[in-house]
Design a protein around this motif. Sequence first.
Motif, PDB file in Angstrom:
ATOM      1  N   ASN A 121     -19.252 -36.119   7.704  1.00 16.08           N
ATOM      2  CA  ASN A 121     -20.493 -35.604   8.271  1.00 16.08           C
ATOM      3  C   ASN A 121     -20.981 -34.366   7.524  1.00 16.08           C
ATOM      4  O   ASN A 121     -22.177 -34.231   7.229  1.00 16.08           O
ATOM      5  CB  ASN A 121     -20.282 -35.275   9.750  1.00 16.08           C
ATOM      6  CG  ASN A 121     -20.296 -36.505  10.636  1.00 16.08           C
ATOM      7  OD1 ASN A 121     -21.316 -37.115  10.877  1.00 16.08           O
ATOM      8  ND2 ASN A 121     -19.129 -36.876  11.133  1.00 16.08           N
ATOM      9  N   VAL A 122     -20.061 -33.452   7.220  1.00  9.42           N
ATOM     10  CA  VAL A 122     -20.435 -32.237   6.498  1.00  9.42           C
ATOM     11  C   VAL A 122     -20.908 -32.579   5.084  1.00  9.42           C
ATOM     12  O   VAL A 122     -21.878 -31.994   4.577  1.00  9.42           O
ATOM     13  CB  VAL A 122     -19.244 -31.260   6.455  1.00  9.42           C
ATOM     14  CG1 VAL A 122     -19.558 -30.059   5.571  1.00  9.42           C
ATOM     15  CG2 VAL A 122     -18.892 -30.791   7.864  1.00  9.42           C
ATOM     16  N   ALA A 125     -24.467 -34.014   5.308  1.00  9.74           N
ATOM     17  CA  ALA A 125     -25.396 -32.958   5.721  1.00  9.74           C
ATOM     18  C   ALA A 125     -25.634 -31.968   4.588  1.00  9.74           C
ATOM     19  O   ALA A 125     -26.776 -31.537   4.350  1.00  9.74           O
ATOM     20  CB  ALA A 125     -24.850 -32.241   6.952  1.00  9.74           C
ATOM     21  N   ILE A 128     -27.984 -33.448   1.959  1.00 11.36           N
ATOM     22  CA  ILE A 128     -29.370 -33.480   2.424  1.00 11.36           C
ATOM     23  C   ILE A 128     -29.996 -32.095   2.328  1.00 11.36           C
ATOM     24  O   ILE A 128     -31.103 -31.929   1.785  1.00 11.36           O
ATOM     25  CB  ILE A 128     -29.434 -34.015   3.866  1.00 11.36           C
ATOM     26  CG1 ILE A 128     -29.042 -35.492   3.908  1.00 11.36           C
ATOM     27  CG2 ILE A 128     -30.842 -33.830   4.444  1.00 11.36           C
ATOM     28  CD1 ILE A 128     -28.920 -36.046   5.308  1.00 11.36           C
ATOM     29  N   ILE A 129     -29.301 -31.079   2.829  1.00 10.68           N
ATOM     30  CA  ILE A 129     -29.861 -29.724   2.804  1.00 10.68           C
ATOM     31  C   ILE A 129     -29.990 -29.230   1.361  1.00 10.68           C
ATOM     32  O   ILE A 129     -30.967 -28.550   1.003  1.00 10.68           O
ATOM     33  CB  ILE A 129     -28.983 -28.778   3.642  1.00 10.68           C
ATOM     34  CG1 ILE A 129     -28.942 -29.246   5.095  1.00 10.68           C
ATOM     35  CG2 ILE A 129     -29.511 -27.352   3.577  1.00 10.68           C
ATOM     36  CD1 ILE A 129     -27.989 -28.455   5.967  1.00 10.68           C
ATOM     37  N   ASP A 309     -23.001 -42.851  13.865  1.00 14.37           N
ATOM     38  CA  ASP A 309     -22.976 -41.489  13.338  1.00 14.37           C
ATOM     39  C   ASP A 309     -24.401 -41.028  13.052  1.00 14.37           C
ATOM     40  O   ASP A 309     -25.287 -41.829  12.740  1.00 14.37           O
ATOM     41  CB  ASP A 309     -22.140 -41.433  12.060  1.00 14.37           C
ATOM     42  CG  ASP A 309     -20.661 -41.270  12.361  1.00 14.37           C
ATOM     43  OD1 ASP A 309     -20.315 -41.197  13.555  1.00 14.37           O
ATOM     44  OD2 ASP A 309     -19.855 -41.216  11.419  1.00 14.37           O
ATOM     45  N   TRP A 310     -24.614 -39.715  13.102  1.00 13.52           N
ATOM     46  CA  TRP A 310     -25.966 -39.158  13.068  1.00 13.52           C
ATOM     47  C   TRP A 310     -26.743 -39.578  11.815  1.00 13.52           C
ATOM     48  O   TRP A 310     -27.959 -39.776  11.874  1.00 13.52           O
ATOM     49  CB  TRP A 310     -25.886 -37.626  13.136  1.00 13.52           C
ATOM     50  CG  TRP A 310     -25.264 -37.013  11.919  1.00 13.52           C
ATOM     51  CD1 TRP A 310     -23.947 -36.742  11.707  1.00 13.52           C
ATOM     52  CD2 TRP A 310     -25.945 -36.614  10.719  1.00 13.52           C
ATOM     53  NE1 TRP A 310     -23.748 -36.216  10.460  1.00 13.52           N
ATOM     54  CE2 TRP A 310     -24.956 -36.106   9.835  1.00 13.52           C
ATOM     55  CE3 TRP A 310     -27.274 -36.625  10.308  1.00 13.52           C
ATOM     56  CZ2 TRP A 310     -25.267 -35.628   8.572  1.00 13.52           C
ATOM     57  CZ3 TRP A 310     -27.588 -36.145   9.043  1.00 13.52           C
ATOM     58  CH2 TRP A 310     -26.588 -35.654   8.191  1.00 13.52           C
ATOM     59  N   TYR A 311     -26.067 -39.725  10.675  1.00 10.58           N
ATOM     60  CA  TYR A 311     -26.782 -40.031   9.434  1.00 10.58           C
ATOM     61  C   TYR A 311     -27.323 -41.460   9.397  1.00 10.58           C
ATOM     62  O   TYR A 311     -28.048 -41.823   8.464  1.00 10.58           O
ATOM     63  CB  TYR A 311     -25.892 -39.771   8.215  1.00 10.58           C
ATOM     64  CG  TYR A 311     -24.534 -40.411   8.281  1.00 10.58           C
ATOM     65  CD1 TYR A 311     -24.337 -41.734   7.912  1.00 10.58           C
ATOM     66  CD2 TYR A 311     -23.430 -39.681   8.709  1.00 10.58           C
ATOM     67  CE1 TYR A 311     -23.087 -42.319   7.975  1.00 10.58           C
ATOM     68  CE2 TYR A 311     -22.170 -40.253   8.774  1.00 10.58           C
ATOM     69  CZ  TYR A 311     -22.008 -41.571   8.408  1.00 10.58           C
ATOM     70  OH  TYR A 311     -20.763 -42.145   8.472  1.00 10.58           O
TER      71      TYR A 311
END
Length: 456
Positions: A121-122, A125, A128-129, A309-311
């Motif tokens: 997840n990290v 993320a 993306i950022i 999962d969020w992605y």
Amino acid sequence: MSALRPPRTRPDEDPLARPVRFVDERLGAAAITKKALSYVFPDHWSFLLGEIALYSFVMLIATGTYLAVFFVPSSGETIYHGSYVPLQGAAGSEAYMSAVRISFDVPAGLLIRQAHHWAANVFIAAIIIHLMRVFWTGAFRKPRELNWLIGVTMLMLAILEGFAGYSLPDDLLSGMGLAIAYGVALSLPLIGGQLSTLLFDGRYPGGEDFWPRLFIAHVFIFPMIIGALIAVHLAIIMRQHHAQFPAPGRKERNVVGTPMWPGYALRSLGWFAMVAGVIMLLGGLVQINPIFQWGPYETWRSTNGAQPDWYLGWLIGGLRLMPPWEVRFGGQTWIPNPFFGGALFPLVCFVTLYVWPWFEQRFLTRDFRRHDLLDRPRDNPLRTAIGAGFFGWVFTIFVAGSADRILVSAGISYVGQVWFFRAFALIAPFVIARITYNICRELRDTGRHPLRRSSA
């Protein structure tokens, strides 16, 4: 004769000097090493975002290697006889039961499995950022277009890699995700049937060879490609040097900051320790993906509360918001409905990201020069506004794919929220882009800082 031999080492010679000289005399590594150690990194916190992604990938490799030793990628049925009492005597695939055994019977298994999931997840993320920072500062401009393409490709592969890992345990949640993926693969025009059969080794839920294929893709193929892209990405950065924000003393062809050794190397090691520590703390303290609660997947079981999962939320949103349109001709369905939200939507997003450097260069700025100084987001209001509108569009669809349970619990009908998000996804990007453009233009023209109060 022995009196004529030169001494092996000088009395005052550093103990490391001899092996270093040995290597340098044979490989000529001194000049390369000296150049690498003197490489200068710009001093700005936003450059650490890419390092978070790098160190998360290192944690993924380390924890994933441990898990791969104990995981069994097989759909063969077995009976659970482990430490988790609620599943005693339950039947399920060897893939699922091995994941449960890792969680309860392998030393540190649950910690490593959850840390692995958090690292994934990290990792996504951070990519993306980091891409958003590169976009809004213009770091993709000439001569860094190739690194932009590598970054977008890594994001795409990271999502696929995350989905593959999320699917491997063969629990109820991952089985439902695979069912959706199978439907999207089937919806591809002309090649859908053949491709889905090839990937799944037959019809869903797949043949005996599907799980070994998925395991190999997750453990070997995707990590090797991502690792190679990271290496090429870093090599290009070292060759071209980092871009930097404008400031006194900073020019297009110089870099002002901290050299690799010792300053930046020690800082980077500390940052790696922090990232690894946070991931391990999350793995030990914050539960994620409790597959032992979901139970093994059966084709006849499902739950309305299932969320990926969020992605993957933006893809679920695309499937959910797409109207029931299909392309039919001659009494046959040529393009089924899942294609638009599950395949065309992500294709549009990634193609837009791939072509953006040349689109901006040719149609918006007409600027074909080399750029080693970055823009602040306010310096190019049009680019910033377009990026904010695009991100707002994707984020709206993401919310539509992940907020339905909360909205239904609040008494809002599912049909009503679908229509709301459909309308909002069409209107919001233009509103966000316009507001962003006005703010950036005002900040650029006035020179004010958005977070500082003007003095009286």
